[in-house]
Design a protein around this motif. Structure first.
Motif, PDB file in Angstrom:
ATOM      1  N   SER A 102      38.333  43.353  25.847  1.00 55.72           N
ATOM      2  CA  SER A 102      38.343  42.061  26.540  1.00 55.72           C
ATOM      3  C   SER A 102      37.822  42.194  27.963  1.00 55.72           C
ATOM      4  N   ILE A 103      38.160  43.314  28.624  1.00 58.48           N
ATOM      5  CA  ILE A 103      37.663  43.549  29.982  1.00 58.48           C
ATOM      6  C   ILE A 103      36.150  43.773  29.958  1.00 58.48           C
ATOM      7  N   ALA A 104      35.684  44.544  28.978  1.00 54.17           N
ATOM      8  CA  ALA A 104      34.245  44.832  28.875  1.00 54.17           C
ATOM      9  C   ALA A 104      33.443  43.557  28.637  1.00 54.17           C
ATOM     10  N   ARG A 105      33.934  42.710  27.744  1.00 60.23           N
ATOM     11  CA  ARG A 105      33.226  41.458  27.459  1.00 60.23           C
ATOM     12  C   ARG A 105      33.204  40.544  28.679  1.00 60.23           C
ATOM     13  N   LYS A 106      34.333  40.481  29.384  1.00 56.39           N
ATOM     14  CA  LYS A 106      34.383  39.642  30.585  1.00 56.39           C
ATOM     15  C   LYS A 106      33.483  40.210  31.677  1.00 56.39           C
ATOM     16  N   SER A 107      33.336  41.546  31.731  1.00 53.27           N
ATOM     17  CA  SER A 107      32.499  42.178  32.754  1.00 53.27           C
ATOM     18  C   SER A 107      31.018  41.850  32.568  1.00 53.27           C
ATOM     19  N   LYS A 108      30.623  41.531  31.326  1.00 56.96           N
ATOM     20  CA  LYS A 108      29.237  41.117  31.085  1.00 56.96           C
ATOM     21  C   LYS A 108      28.975  39.759  31.726  1.00 56.96           C
ATOM     22  N   GLU A 109      30.018  38.904  31.724  1.00 56.72           N
ATOM     23  CA  GLU A 109      29.897  37.589  32.365  1.00 56.72           C
ATOM     24  C   GLU A 109      30.090  37.697  33.871  1.00 56.72           C
TER      25      GLU A 109
ATOM     26  N   PRO B  25      30.011  40.690  36.408  1.00 53.67           N
ATOM     27  CA  PRO B  25      29.807  42.109  36.735  1.00 53.67           C
ATOM     28  C   PRO B  25      30.685  42.603  37.882  1.00 53.67           C
ATOM     29  N   GLU B  26      31.106  41.694  38.766  1.00 49.92           N
ATOM     30  CA  GLU B  26      31.934  42.089  39.905  1.00 49.92           C
ATOM     31  C   GLU B  26      33.286  42.639  39.449  1.00 49.92           C
ATOM     32  N   LEU B  27      33.735  42.216  38.267  1.00 51.30           N
ATOM     33  CA  LEU B  27      34.999  42.715  37.728  1.00 51.30           C
ATOM     34  C   LEU B  27      34.891  44.207  37.435  1.00 51.30           C
ATOM     35  N   LYS B  28      33.810  44.609  36.779  1.00 53.60           N
ATOM     36  CA  LYS B  28      33.590  46.029  36.483  1.00 53.60           C
ATOM     37  C   LYS B  28      33.439  46.824  37.776  1.00 53.60           C
ATOM     38  N   ARG B  29      32.744  46.259  38.760  1.00 51.61           N
ATOM     39  CA  ARG B  29      32.535  46.945  40.036  1.00 51.61           C
ATOM     40  C   ARG B  29      33.871  47.161  40.750  1.00 51.61           C
ATOM     41  N   ALA B  30      34.759  46.174  40.704  1.00 56.36           N
ATOM     42  CA  ALA B  30      36.071  46.298  41.358  1.00 56.36           C
ATOM     43  C   ALA B  30      36.902  47.406  40.722  1.00 56.36           C
ATOM     44  N   ILE B  31      36.790  47.544  39.378  1.00 62.08           N
ATOM     45  CA  ILE B  31      37.520  48.613  38.684  1.00 62.08           C
ATOM     46  C   ILE B  31      36.923  49.971  39.048  1.00 62.08           C
ATOM     47  N   SER B  32      35.601  50.065  39.044  1.00 58.92           N
ATOM     48  CA  SER B  32      34.913  51.332  39.348  1.00 58.92           C
ATOM     49  C   SER B  32      35.222  51.819  40.755  1.00 58.92           C
ATOM     50  N   GLN B  33      35.333  50.874  41.690  1.00 59.81           N
ATOM     51  CA  GLN B  33      35.592  51.235  43.092  1.00 59.81           C
ATOM     52  C   GLN B  33      37.080  51.446  43.375  1.00 59.81           C
TER      53      GLN B  33
ATOM     54  N   ILE C 215      43.669  39.057  34.450  1.00 62.11           N
ATOM     55  CA  ILE C 215      42.861  37.967  35.016  1.00 62.11           C
ATOM     56  C   ILE C 215      41.643  37.611  34.172  1.00 62.11           C
ATOM     57  N   VAL C 216      41.427  38.291  33.024  1.00 66.60           N
ATOM     58  CA  VAL C 216      40.236  37.986  32.220  1.00 66.60           C
ATOM     59  C   VAL C 216      40.238  36.548  31.717  1.00 66.60           C
ATOM     60  N   SER C 217      41.405  35.949  31.555  1.00 68.64           N
ATOM     61  CA  SER C 217      41.468  34.580  31.028  1.00 68.64           C
ATOM     62  C   SER C 217      41.122  33.531  32.074  1.00 68.64           C
ATOM     63  N   VAL C 218      41.102  33.909  33.357  1.00 66.24           N
ATOM     64  CA  VAL C 218      40.868  32.907  34.418  1.00 66.24           C
ATOM     65  C   VAL C 218      39.675  33.213  35.311  1.00 66.24           C
ATOM     66  N   ILE C 219      39.218  34.462  35.336  1.00 64.75           N
ATOM     67  CA  ILE C 219      38.139  34.821  36.257  1.00 64.75           C
ATOM     68  C   ILE C 219      36.785  34.316  35.743  1.00 64.75           C
ATOM     69  N   THR C 220      35.970  33.790  36.652  1.00 64.50           N
ATOM     70  CA  THR C 220      34.614  33.338  36.344  1.00 64.50           C
ATOM     71  C   THR C 220      33.696  33.802  37.466  1.00 64.50           C
ATOM     72  N   ALA C 221      32.407  33.583  37.289  1.00 59.30           N
ATOM     73  CA  ALA C 221      31.454  33.961  38.331  1.00 59.30           C
ATOM     74  C   ALA C 221      31.703  33.166  39.608  1.00 59.30           C
ATOM     75  N   GLU C 222      32.236  31.960  39.461  1.00 55.35           N
ATOM     76  CA  GLU C 222      32.470  31.100  40.622  1.00 55.35           C
ATOM     77  C   GLU C 222      33.730  31.492  41.407  1.00 55.35           C
TER      78      GLU C 222
ATOM     79  N   GLN D  25      35.375  34.609  41.162  1.00 53.17           N
ATOM     80  CA  GLN D  25      35.631  36.044  41.013  1.00 53.17           C
ATOM     81  C   GLN D  25      36.285  36.674  42.243  1.00 53.17           C
ATOM     82  N   SER D  26      35.824  36.325  43.422  1.00 53.32           N
ATOM     83  CA  SER D  26      36.380  36.936  44.643  1.00 53.32           C
ATOM     84  C   SER D  26      37.861  36.616  44.782  1.00 53.32           C
ATOM     85  N   GLN D  27      38.220  35.362  44.506  1.00 54.58           N
ATOM     86  CA  GLN D  27      39.612  34.926  44.641  1.00 54.58           C
ATOM     87  C   GLN D  27      40.507  35.689  43.678  1.00 54.58           C
ATOM     88  N   TRP D  28      40.113  35.806  42.394  1.00 52.26           N
ATOM     89  CA  TRP D  28      40.983  36.427  41.404  1.00 52.26           C
ATOM     90  C   TRP D  28      41.034  37.941  41.528  1.00 52.26           C
TER      91      TRP D  28
END
Length: 244
Positions: free
Chosen positions: A22-29, A31-39, A50-57, A59-62
């Motif tokens: 679920s995290i991987a699929r959301k990270s395709k939509e 990418p900042e989610l994957k970057r936050a985990i990597s860092q 937060i995968v159920s609520v985070i969007t590109a719009e 993302q910073s807030q969530w």
């Protein structure tokens, strides 16, 4: 199947496989989610929530919410955006002697149960579970309200009174703190540790609580509200170490 690969080849549990997919699929939509985990800004457990609520719009807030809020605070934020359906009360066997309980409760009741859990831990001197808290609450209610238990208790008390003998009191035994003094101290300190560090920050711990005499009884200290403070077990030991 990605799920089959994760379970059979990577040897992940079913739940962990679903979580990472679920995290991987959301990270395709997003990418900042994957970057936050990597860092290291957030971990996968925080990302999963937060995968159920985070969007590109948003993302910073969530991502910031996941990184800074406690698990409970984060869950509360999420359900504000995506309220869940009402929880249906359910009891189901998971073992011949164990039952799974599912129910919805108010936030106020949740806090009260957590407080009972702290008190059970304090009395038992060891970590308590949610089951321990529910057991203590149920036992207390039945003791006060169950007519059969009340009748048995009254009969037992009569038998004790008829055969009771007052044992001799040992000499030089320290008298306990009077209940009225104990209650006044606990109410004044709100049942929390009053120890303050060198910067003036109060401990505030509510578990493993003791009452400490500022002037020891052995040195003439009295059982008085002004001479007794509430402290946690750790800072109680520290007080005595400092006076040695």
């Amino acid at each position: 199947s990605l799920f089959k690969y994760a379970v059979e080849c990577l040897k992940l549990s079913d739940s962990k496989a679903y979580e990472l997919i679920s995290i991987a699929r959301k990270s395709k939509e997003v990418p900042e989610l994957k970057r936050a985990i990597s860092q290291g800004a957030i971990n996968t457990s925080q990302a999963k929530r937060i995968v159920s609520v985070i969007t590109a719009e948003n993302q910073s807030q969530w991502i910031n919410n996941a990184a800074t809020l406690s698990q409970r605070e984060l869950e509360k934020k999420i359900v504000e955006v995506r309220p869940r359906e009402a929880v249906i009360d359910k009891l189901s066997y998971v073992h011949p002697t164990r039952v799974k309980l599912v129910c919805g409760i108010s936030e106020g009741l949740m806090k009260e149960i957590e407080r009972v859990k702290d008190l059970v831990q304090q009395k038992a001197g060891k970590t308590a579970s949610l089951e321990d808290a529910l057991k203590a609450m149920t036992a207390l209610y039945l003791e006060k309200k169950d007519p059969v238990i009340k009748a048995s208790r009254c009969l037992e008390k009569k038998r004790e009174l008829s055969s009771r003998r007052v044992p001799p009191q040992p000499k030089n035994k320290r008298s306990p703190i009077p209940a009225t003094i104990r209650h006044e101290v606990i109410k004044r300190d709100n049942g929390q540790c009053t120890y303050r560090d060198q910067n003036g920050k109060r401990c505030g711990e509510e578990k493993w609580i003791d009452l400490h005499h500022k002037q020891p009884v052995a040195d003439g200290g009295e059982h008085s509200v002004t001479n007794i403070v509430t402290v946690c077990r750790q800072h109680h030991q520290l007080h005595h170490q400092l006076t040695l």
